[in-house]
Design a protein around this motif. Sequence first.
Motif, PDB file in Angstrom:
ATOM      1  N   GLY A 179     -12.744  24.665 -10.096  1.00 16.37           N
ATOM      2  CA  GLY A 179     -12.548  24.773 -11.532  1.00 16.37           C
ATOM      3  C   GLY A 179     -11.408  23.950 -12.089  1.00 16.37           C
ATOM      4  O   GLY A 179     -11.180  23.936 -13.299  1.00 16.37           O
ATOM      5  N   THR A 180     -10.689  23.243 -11.218  1.00 15.36           N
ATOM      6  CA  THR A 180      -9.596  22.387 -11.689  1.00 15.36           C
ATOM      7  C   THR A 180     -10.168  21.150 -12.374  1.00 15.36           C
ATOM      8  O   THR A 180     -11.096  20.516 -11.871  1.00 15.36           O
ATOM      9  CB  THR A 180      -8.705  21.949 -10.519  1.00 15.36           C
ATOM     10  N   VAL A 181      -9.597  20.812 -13.533  1.00 15.58           N
ATOM     11  CA  VAL A 181     -10.056  19.654 -14.289  1.00 15.58           C
ATOM     12  C   VAL A 181      -8.913  18.667 -14.438  1.00 15.58           C
ATOM     13  O   VAL A 181      -7.766  19.045 -14.703  1.00 15.58           O
ATOM     14  CB  VAL A 181     -10.558  20.061 -15.689  1.00 15.58           C
ATOM     15  N   THR A 182      -9.205  17.392 -14.251  1.00 19.61           N
ATOM     16  CA  THR A 182      -8.250  16.335 -14.529  1.00 19.61           C
ATOM     17  C   THR A 182      -8.944  15.245 -15.340  1.00 19.61           C
ATOM     18  O   THR A 182     -10.174  15.136 -15.336  1.00 19.61           O
ATOM     19  CB  THR A 182      -7.666  15.717 -13.240  1.00 19.61           C
ATOM     20  N   VAL A 183      -8.125  14.456 -16.038  1.00 19.79           N
ATOM     21  CA  VAL A 183      -8.629  13.332 -16.822  1.00 19.79           C
ATOM     22  C   VAL A 183      -8.027  12.059 -16.253  1.00 19.79           C
ATOM     23  O   VAL A 183      -6.865  12.039 -15.824  1.00 19.79           O
ATOM     24  CB  VAL A 183      -8.263  13.491 -18.317  1.00 19.79           C
ATOM     25  N   TYR A 184      -8.819  11.000 -16.217  1.00 22.57           N
ATOM     26  CA  TYR A 184      -8.354   9.702 -15.724  1.00 22.57           C
ATOM     27  C   TYR A 184      -9.051   8.628 -16.550  1.00 22.57           C
ATOM     28  O   TYR A 184     -10.264   8.664 -16.736  1.00 22.57           O
ATOM     29  CB  TYR A 184      -8.702   9.539 -14.239  1.00 22.57           C
ATOM     30  N   ASN A 185      -8.274   7.649 -17.036  1.00 25.28           N
ATOM     31  CA  ASN A 185      -8.834   6.596 -17.870  1.00 25.28           C
ATOM     32  C   ASN A 185      -8.956   5.289 -17.099  1.00 25.28           C
ATOM     33  O   ASN A 185      -7.966   4.559 -16.936  1.00 25.28           O
ATOM     34  CB  ASN A 185      -7.947   6.368 -19.106  1.00 25.28           C
ATOM     35  N   PRO A 186     -10.141   4.959 -16.582  1.00 31.98           N
ATOM     36  CA  PRO A 186     -10.325   3.659 -15.937  1.00 31.98           C
ATOM     37  C   PRO A 186      -9.997   2.533 -16.913  1.00 31.98           C
ATOM     38  O   PRO A 186     -10.185   2.665 -18.124  1.00 31.98           O
ATOM     39  CB  PRO A 186     -11.817   3.666 -15.569  1.00 31.98           C
ATOM     40  N   LEU A 187      -9.529   1.428 -16.379  1.00 26.19           N
ATOM     41  CA  LEU A 187      -9.085   0.317 -17.214  1.00 26.19           C
ATOM     42  C   LEU A 187     -10.245  -0.611 -17.558  1.00 26.19           C
ATOM     43  O   LEU A 187     -11.127  -0.855 -16.733  1.00 26.19           O
ATOM     44  CB  LEU A 187      -7.995  -0.479 -16.482  1.00 26.19           C
ATOM     45  N   VAL A 188     -10.222  -1.141 -18.775  1.00 23.87           N
ATOM     46  CA  VAL A 188     -11.131  -2.213 -19.179  1.00 23.87           C
ATOM     47  C   VAL A 188     -10.317  -3.481 -19.356  1.00 23.87           C
ATOM     48  O   VAL A 188      -9.281  -3.478 -20.039  1.00 23.87           O
ATOM     49  CB  VAL A 188     -11.855  -1.877 -20.490  1.00 23.87           C
ATOM     50  N   ILE A 189     -10.752  -4.553 -18.720  1.00 26.21           N
ATOM     51  CA  ILE A 189     -10.123  -5.857 -18.895  1.00 26.21           C
ATOM     52  C   ILE A 189     -11.143  -6.823 -19.481  1.00 26.21           C
ATOM     53  O   ILE A 189     -12.353  -6.591 -19.405  1.00 26.21           O
ATOM     54  CB  ILE A 189      -9.577  -6.424 -17.566  1.00 26.21           C
ATOM     55  N   THR A 190     -10.671  -7.896 -20.059  1.00 25.47           N
ATOM     56  CA  THR A 190     -11.565  -8.956 -20.510  1.00 25.47           C
ATOM     57  C   THR A 190     -12.033  -9.747 -19.299  1.00 25.47           C
ATOM     58  O   THR A 190     -11.230 -10.090 -18.418  1.00 25.47           O
ATOM     59  CB  THR A 190     -10.832  -9.890 -21.492  1.00 25.47           C
ATOM     60  N   ALA A 191     -13.318 -10.019 -19.218  1.00 30.37           N
ATOM     61  CA  ALA A 191     -13.856 -10.799 -18.095  1.00 30.37           C
ATOM     62  C   ALA A 191     -13.091 -12.110 -17.962  1.00 30.37           C
ATOM     63  O   ALA A 191     -12.824 -12.796 -18.957  1.00 30.37           O
ATOM     64  CB  ALA A 191     -15.339 -11.071 -18.308  1.00 30.37           C
ATOM     65  N   GLY A 192     -12.706 -12.443 -16.736  1.00 28.25           N
ATOM     66  CA  GLY A 192     -11.954 -13.664 -16.487  1.00 28.25           C
ATOM     67  C   GLY A 192     -10.455 -13.478 -16.480  1.00 28.25           C
ATOM     68  O   GLY A 192      -9.719 -14.424 -16.189  1.00 28.25           O
ATOM     69  N   THR A 193      -9.996 -12.265 -16.797  1.00 29.99           N
ATOM     70  CA  THR A 193      -8.563 -11.972 -16.750  1.00 29.99           C
ATOM     71  C   THR A 193      -8.283 -10.981 -15.628  1.00 29.99           C
ATOM     72  O   THR A 193      -9.202 -10.439 -15.010  1.00 29.99           O
ATOM     73  CB  THR A 193      -8.053 -11.384 -18.077  1.00 29.99           C
ATOM     74  N   THR A 194      -7.008 -10.736 -15.392  1.00 31.10           N
ATOM     75  CA  THR A 194      -6.593  -9.705 -14.453  1.00 31.10           C
ATOM     76  C   THR A 194      -5.806  -8.642 -15.204  1.00 31.10           C
ATOM     77  O   THR A 194      -5.338  -8.862 -16.324  1.00 31.10           O
ATOM     78  CB  THR A 194      -5.712 -10.286 -13.337  1.00 31.10           C
ATOM     79  N   ALA A 195      -5.662  -7.488 -14.582  1.00 28.99           N
ATOM     80  CA  ALA A 195      -4.916  -6.398 -15.208  1.00 28.99           C
ATOM     81  C   ALA A 195      -3.440  -6.743 -15.303  1.00 28.99           C
ATOM     82  O   ALA A 195      -2.878  -7.400 -14.420  1.00 28.99           O
ATOM     83  CB  ALA A 195      -5.100  -5.112 -14.413  1.00 28.99           C
TER      84      ALA A 195
END
Length: 541
Positions: A179-195
Amino acid sequence: MLSGHRSASRRRSSRSRAARLAVPLAIPMAMGLTLGIILAVSGNNATKIDQSALGASASPSGSASAAAAAPAAAAAATPTATAAAAAVPPAATFANGPTSFRQLGDVATAPVDGAGNVINLNQTAAEAAASMNCTLTVPANPLSAQGLATPWQLGDGCSMANAATEGAFVEATILAPNGTVTVYNPLVITAGTTAAAAPAAPAIARGSQVIIDVGFNGTNLALVGRGARQGNCVDALGQSLIGQVSACNAVNFYNLANNEIARGTLKVPATGTSLDGQPCLTTRDFGTVDQDQSDNVITSYLINGNGQTAQNTAANAAAIAGATTLVNGSDDKLLAAFLDPANGCTAFTATDTTDPAGTSGSQALNELSARVNQQGTIAVVPPNDEMTLVNGAMSIAKTNVYRSLVDQPLLAANASATTVAADYCQNLTNIQPARNQLDMTRELNFGTPVAAVGNDLATFMGNRLSMSFVNLGCANFGLANPATITLDGNGVATAITYSLTQQAAKVTAAAGTGAAAGTGANTGNQNPFSRRHHRQNQAGM
C-alpha cells in the motif's frame, strides 16, 4: 485541461470551439507554476488558453489593489436568480458502471487527430511550431527502475526549449503490494540533447504496479518506440489520438490500487471539509471540472541556457546556474496549488524524490482520491470533450479509452453520446456557479493563476467556467451560459456575475448534429472541426 498561454486553435466549428494561445514557458524556478485557463473575450467569442507561464504564486493576494477590488467583484458575483435553485434535479452522471479490467486503446502508428486529419511524423522545427504536434519516444522497459531513470525524447521537430507549446511531461506513480505509494517524474529531453543532470533510478518493490501519465502542452502527442508497447502504453483509439492524453500501464495500476483500497491496504486520505462547509473539491467534482477534465500532470522540470533539461530536484536546482522551471498546464495543478490552499484543503501526496519539496501529488493520486471521496453528482469524462472525438464526432468507444486511463466507469456500448453530453452540460451549468460563488470571498483574496486573464482566483474560475460551457457546446442543449465576465481595457477579467437559475438540458435532433456516437477510429480526412493554428500575443508575452 487547464493551462496557460499557447497559440493554437483547438477547433473552430458551429459550436465556436475556441482558439488556444501560448507564451514562452520558461520561468524562474521558485516562481514556476503553470495552470490552464479559459479566457472570455468580447463579442461572444471564446478563447481557450493553454500552458500558462506567468509564474503566479499560489499564495493569498495581499495587495491594496486586490483588497480594494474585492467588494466590487463580490457585488458583481451576486446571483441574478435564485428562486428556481431547487427546481431541476441533477442529471444522470453515467458514473456508476464498472471500470476497465483490461487495457483498452492503442498506440497509434499512423496517427490522426480527433478531426481525422493525418499527423505528420516527419516535421521540421518550423512545421512543429505551426502544428504543435510532437512525438515522444518511450525508453525501453519504461516501467522498470532503470527505464524510469532513462530520459524520454521529445521529437518530430519539437523542443523542450519551446515547452509552452511543445513540451511533454512524464509522471510515474508507484504502488507497492503493502500500500505504499511514491511518485517519480521521469525526465523528458529534446531528441539529440543530453540531460543537464543524470536522473537517479527510483526504488521499486517486487510486486509493485507503476502507472506513467503523460502531459503535453501542445495539440497532439504521439508515443513512439518499442518502449511504448513494452510499457502497455495507450495514446489512441485505433489511429485516433486522444490529443494531449496518454498513459502507460494504467489499468493494471488501478486494478491493484482498487483491490488494495478494498482490502484496506492502501489508505486514501479523506479530502476533508472546505472552509465553505462543503466537502473539499476533487477532480470529479462538478465544482472543479472544465471542458476536458482529468488531463495532464503535476510534473515540472528544470532547463538550462543550452536547452538541456533536468529533474526538478533541490540538488539540481542548486547545481544548475540560472535554471528555470518548465511546467505542464494541468487540472491537477489547479486543484493542488490553488483551489485546495485557498479553501483550507490538502491534496493527496506521496514521497517524490524528483520534486524540490520531497513530496508531491500526481494525476493518479488525484483520481484515486476522487474515486474514494467524491459523493453526490460525480463528473467523469464526457463524449463532448474534444479529445474524445473521432472524425469530428462524439465516440463512446474513445471516451471509454480515455476513462480507462483515469480509472473512471465505462459507458455502455449502446449509450447515447448526445444524452451523456447534454447531462454533463446540465450538471456543469447548475452546480459549478453555486460552488464558485460560495468560495468567492476567499478566492477574491487569493493570487490569480494568470494575471493576464483574471485579477484573482475567483475571476479566473469564472472565465474557465464560461469558456468550458462554450467549448463543450452546451448551448446546443438549450442551456444558457451561467457566467458573465467583466473585462478591463487589457482584457483581464475583473468581475464575474453568476446566474444560479437551474436549467434543464434538452436533447433535440439539432443538438446531436455532427455529434453521433462514433465507435471506431477513422484515418480519413473528413474534418468538421479542423484545427487552424494562429499566433496571438497575450500580455506582451
